[in-house]
Design a protein around this motif. Sequence first.
Motif, PDB file in Angstrom:
ATOM      1  N   PRO A 122      -0.156   7.741  -6.371  1.00 56.60           N
ATOM      2  CA  PRO A 122      -1.096   8.029  -5.287  1.00 56.60           C
ATOM      3  C   PRO A 122      -2.573   8.161  -5.951  1.00 56.60           C
ATOM      4  O   PRO A 122      -3.570   7.974  -4.885  1.00 56.60           O
ATOM      5  CB  PRO A 122      -0.632   9.522  -5.083  1.00 56.60           C
ATOM      6  N   LYS A 123      -2.713   7.985  -7.137  1.00 57.37           N
ATOM      7  CA  LYS A 123      -4.394   8.118  -7.628  1.00 57.37           C
ATOM      8  C   LYS A 123      -4.990   6.727  -7.688  1.00 57.37           C
ATOM      9  O   LYS A 123      -6.244   6.424  -7.668  1.00 57.37           O
ATOM     10  CB  LYS A 123      -4.165   8.727  -8.988  1.00 57.37           C
ATOM     11  N   LYS A 124      -4.059   5.757  -7.353  1.00 59.49           N
ATOM     12  CA  LYS A 124      -4.580   4.158  -7.566  1.00 59.49           C
ATOM     13  C   LYS A 124      -5.384   3.798  -6.335  1.00 59.49           C
ATOM     14  O   LYS A 124      -4.639   4.132  -5.365  1.00 59.49           O
ATOM     15  CB  LYS A 124      -3.495   3.365  -8.021  1.00 59.49           C
ATOM     16  N   ARG A 125      -6.517   3.593  -6.576  1.00 54.55           N
ATOM     17  CA  ARG A 125      -7.416   3.190  -5.268  1.00 54.55           C
ATOM     18  C   ARG A 125      -7.240   1.672  -4.995  1.00 54.55           C
ATOM     19  O   ARG A 125      -7.360   1.165  -3.797  1.00 54.55           O
ATOM     20  CB  ARG A 125      -8.709   3.818  -5.153  1.00 54.55           C
ATOM     21  N   THR A 126      -7.078   0.721  -5.738  1.00 56.66           N
ATOM     22  CA  THR A 126      -7.164  -0.597  -5.608  1.00 56.66           C
ATOM     23  C   THR A 126      -5.824  -1.511  -5.848  1.00 56.66           C
ATOM     24  O   THR A 126      -5.118  -0.846  -6.673  1.00 56.66           O
ATOM     25  CB  THR A 126      -8.122  -1.238  -6.360  1.00 56.66           C
ATOM     26  N   GLN A 160       0.779  -1.152  -0.063  1.00 58.86           N
ATOM     27  CA  GLN A 160      -0.188   0.044  -0.117  1.00 58.86           C
ATOM     28  C   GLN A 160       0.813   1.369  -0.034  1.00 58.86           C
ATOM     29  O   GLN A 160       0.375   2.225  -0.630  1.00 58.86           O
ATOM     30  CB  GLN A 160      -0.834   0.082   1.101  1.00 58.86           C
ATOM     31  N   THR A 161       1.891   0.946   0.761  1.00 58.26           N
ATOM     32  CA  THR A 161       2.938   2.204   0.852  1.00 58.26           C
ATOM     33  C   THR A 161       3.643   2.563  -0.650  1.00 58.26           C
ATOM     34  O   THR A 161       3.728   3.500  -0.990  1.00 58.26           O
ATOM     35  CB  THR A 161       3.920   2.106   1.749  1.00 58.26           C
ATOM     36  N   LEU A 162       3.929   1.443  -1.210  1.00 60.03           N
ATOM     37  CA  LEU A 162       4.642   1.608  -2.270  1.00 60.03           C
ATOM     38  C   LEU A 162       3.553   2.257  -3.579  1.00 60.03           C
ATOM     39  O   LEU A 162       4.147   3.055  -4.461  1.00 60.03           O
ATOM     40  CB  LEU A 162       5.055   0.255  -2.974  1.00 60.03           C
ATOM     41  N   TYR A 163       2.379   1.743  -3.522  1.00 62.10           N
ATOM     42  CA  TYR A 163       1.287   2.411  -4.234  1.00 62.10           C
ATOM     43  C   TYR A 163       1.124   3.745  -4.001  1.00 62.10           C
ATOM     44  O   TYR A 163       0.962   4.614  -5.129  1.00 62.10           O
ATOM     45  CB  TYR A 163       0.097   1.593  -4.317  1.00 62.10           C
ATOM     46  N   ARG A 164       1.151   4.160  -2.937  1.00 62.27           N
ATOM     47  CA  ARG A 164       1.042   5.632  -2.426  1.00 62.27           C
ATOM     48  C   ARG A 164       2.016   6.380  -3.142  1.00 62.27           C
ATOM     49  O   ARG A 164       2.005   7.464  -3.287  1.00 62.27           O
ATOM     50  CB  ARG A 164       0.659   5.679  -0.765  1.00 62.27           C
TER      51      ARG A 164
END
Length: 286
Positions: A266-270, A258-262
């Motif tokens: 940052p716009k990705k929700r899933t 979740q941190t990497l995606y953030r």
Amino acid sequence: MPIWLHILIIILLVYIVVSVLLYYLQDYFLFQPEKLPKDFQFLYENQVVKEYNLKTRDGAVINGLHFKVDNPKGVVLYLKGNSKSIKGWGKYAVDFTSQQYDVIMVDYRGFGKSIGKRSQKAIKRDLQYAYDKISKIVSEKNIILYGRSLGSGFATKLASMNNPKLLILDAPYYSLTKVTGRYMPFMPLSIILKYPMPTYKWLKYVECPIHIIHGTNDKLIPFKSSVKLSKIKPKKTTLYPIIDGGHKNMNTFKSYHQTLYRILDPKKRTIDYSATSLKVEHTAKK
């Protein structure tokens, strides 16, 4: 000669001998390389990979892998830890290719298929050479430096000398002198250590955003080292604690992904965890 002086001389001689042994044997303690034959074939499921070799000016050969995706957002130069080779570390490339980033990994001298006399200066020079090669093809504004454990110091040094988009540090150390000092507090490490790796000094000169990820249960490199690093350039730095994460298992925590995606999108929700390294176990075995 009084007996106490005899004892003092013996202690001093032992201290000197141990210091000399540590100086010459420290590579064996700091590095745990896995060597690969020249004809070894790298294979990764559902990944497009190209192998390459860089020849340096002093005759060394640096072996690397380029994990490719269609229409990449940029490239992540992933600098690994002190063990094994990119054969094993390559399985973590999915954490970035799944987010549409190319990934480049290199083996340090003496690891995998890479050859050459190893030193802190030589490795820094090798990585700058690799960075220069990448920056000729990809704009620096699309280059992300990711340093894992040992690689965090080298990634920081690269970021301090260049202008990448981001610097991501995974379980970084304040300096290797500090880390080793926890286990050998009475030895003159500032004098004998050939790889002091002063991450804290290099971080002062980093101008891009800095993201630090660290497990709160890391027994090898304590979480507090990242807390100290985060205070060096607080306006540019974000610290992400992975609760209960250790030194080798952060990828098994959803919060890590979740941190990497953030950080990366940052716009990705899933998150499709099946496309990440969530189920991959880090092992000391070759």
